[in-house]
Design an enzyme around this catalytic site. Sequence first.
Site, PDB file in Angstrom:
ATOM      1  N   VAL A 109       0.833  -1.214   0.000  1.00  0.00           N
ATOM      2  CA  VAL A 109       0.000   0.000   0.000  1.00  0.00           C
ATOM      3  C   VAL A 109       0.866   1.261   0.000  1.00  0.00           C
ATOM      4  O   VAL A 109       0.640   2.183  -0.791  1.00  0.00           O
ATOM      5  CB  VAL A 109      -0.975  -0.005   1.202  1.00  0.00           C
ATOM      6  CG1 VAL A 109      -1.838   1.240   1.187  1.00  0.00           C
ATOM      7  CG2 VAL A 109      -1.835  -1.261   1.191  1.00  0.00           C
ATOM      8  N   LYS A 144      11.189  -0.714   7.042  1.00  0.00           N
ATOM      9  CA  LYS A 144      12.165  -1.602   7.676  1.00  0.00           C
ATOM     10  C   LYS A 144      13.411  -1.753   6.817  1.00  0.00           C
ATOM     11  O   LYS A 144      14.519  -1.647   7.286  1.00  0.00           O
ATOM     12  CB  LYS A 144      11.500  -2.980   7.860  1.00  0.00           C
ATOM     13  CG  LYS A 144      11.519  -3.470   9.298  1.00  0.00           C
ATOM     14  CD  LYS A 144      11.192  -4.947   9.321  1.00  0.00           C
ATOM     15  CE  LYS A 144       9.973  -5.196  10.173  1.00  0.00           C
ATOM     16  NZ  LYS A 144       9.396  -6.500   9.988  1.00  0.00           N
ATOM     17  N   GLY A 180     -10.451  -1.822   1.862  1.00  0.00           N
ATOM     18  CA  GLY A 180      -9.477  -1.382   0.849  1.00  0.00           C
ATOM     19  C   GLY A 180      -9.920  -0.196   0.013  1.00  0.00           C
ATOM     20  O   GLY A 180      -9.981   0.938   0.501  1.00  0.00           O
ATOM     21  N   GLY A 205       0.337 -14.753  -2.188  1.00  0.00           N
ATOM     22  CA  GLY A 205       0.645 -13.543  -1.435  1.00  0.00           C
ATOM     23  C   GLY A 205      -0.577 -12.828  -0.879  1.00  0.00           C
ATOM     24  O   GLY A 205      -0.486 -11.711  -0.393  1.00  0.00           O
ATOM     25  N   LYS A 231     -12.423  -4.378  11.307  1.00  0.00           N
ATOM     26  CA  LYS A 231     -13.061  -3.422  10.388  1.00  0.00           C
ATOM     27  C   LYS A 231     -14.497  -3.140  10.832  1.00  0.00           C
ATOM     28  O   LYS A 231     -14.957  -1.996  10.801  1.00  0.00           O
ATOM     29  CB  LYS A 231     -13.034  -3.984   8.963  1.00  0.00           C
ATOM     30  CG  LYS A 231     -11.606  -4.127   8.419  1.00  0.00           C
ATOM     31  CD  LYS A 231     -11.540  -5.002   7.186  1.00  0.00           C
ATOM     32  CE  LYS A 231     -10.108  -5.152   6.678  1.00  0.00           C
ATOM     33  NZ  LYS A 231      -9.945  -6.209   5.683  1.00  0.00           N
ATOM     34  N   GLY A 276      -5.043  -4.967  -1.310  1.00  0.00           N
ATOM     35  CA  GLY A 276      -4.096  -4.779  -2.404  1.00  0.00           C
ATOM     36  C   GLY A 276      -3.609  -3.338  -2.481  1.00  0.00           C
ATOM     37  O   GLY A 276      -4.274  -2.414  -1.985  1.00  0.00           O
TER      38      GLY A 276
END
Length: 431
Positions: free
Chosen positions: A14, A45, A137, A190, A209, A306
């Site tokens: 994202v 990171k 999303g 994934g 959510k 996504g």
Amino acid sequence: MKNINLCIAGLGNVGSALVDLIEKNTELVNFKADLNINILGLSAKNKNKKRIFDVSKYKWFQNPLDLLSVDGLAPDILVELIGYEKDISYELVKSAIKNKINVVTGNKAMLAKYGQELFKIAEENKVLLLFEAAVAGGIPVIKTLKNIIFSNKIKKISGILNGTTNYILTTMELENKSFGDVLNDAKQKGFTSDHESELDIGGYDAAHKLTLLTSLAYSAQIDFNLNQIEGIYNITIEDINFVKKLGYKIKLISECSLIENKIYASTKPKLIPINSPMANANGALNAINIETDHLESLYLEGEGAGGPPTASSVFSDILEISSKSLTKSLGFSYSKLIKFEKFNSSNLESKYFLRVRVKDQPGVLSKITSYFNDNNISIEKILQIPDNDSKSMPIVITTHKIKSSELLSSVKKIADLEFILDKISLIPIEY
Ligand code: HSE
């Protein structure tokens, strides 16, 4: 042209898609909103990970807390896309709002657990803490509730809020595969990881959510403990195939409503009529239906996860802050949040689907039906379809409406009968 300075912490799918969106759609944003977005600094990171944009064009900070002052300049907006439930995500967001920096986040786990505290601090410091990307999303459900249908009284919100579980249930059905096999596919593609899959499959991500939607819908204090949660671990391919014969699909449904002035917030597998739009929201799609006093049904469907879809929602919050919106983070003042009690759902009536594997011997069906009769459970349909196993067979029953507490106590007794061979599947039916 108005200039907005942004810092972004977290550059996974994202975060990276957001930088890409800002780079590629600069002209569009300039043209439509007279707005120029300037990225002051980035943090993640691993600086050297391969990404869809060139990291070297931006100032890099290994410690995300350093984003709160870049060469002495505080950003107008801090975007948090790290996504930990607490730890650095919470520390960063809390520090930003305490320093009067607006925050945009996609972090539903953090807001569902600590939102009550964080929205208070944001309001005290007169900054916004916006979270369109945290729910479904790319579907603009937060702004729909907060702005568009602001004046409506919400009767019920129900929907598919987790893409991974929807992908698993859909793929099990389409490819006639077991839960375990499809879960491995989902990990390989994934959609989910070992760590995330527990949150996804256990129903917790959807419940995070739903916690936020419940607060927006009913001015409810943000309280994750109000949720009743059941994941999709126990759904078998057999259940999926049987319910199809009965005209339904199984979906992980999250729903909230106010019953007897108490909060009913539930995430659990349900049977949905096969012709309804939500039954056909397939793959990793999310879908939400909102019923209000003015709208019988407002149905939203789209990509619930996504990079690009979620980044589009993050950007809508950046625009809301940039336009100096007067709307509060939650659509109303923090001080107006109401503390509701949890509705006891054992009193809720529903139709149910039951599947039970029994020994293939005379009298079993009549014993089950007479047991149902004696316990005042009215059967709507019954199916007995022999399969390849000569010693056992599945029996499928749908009931008329009954209180879940009454059905559960009867099912517990049936489960102990000598000819019952397996755990009984029990799934409520949406009608
Ligand atoms: N893991 C989530 C899903 C996406 O599968 O819907 C982020 O909330």
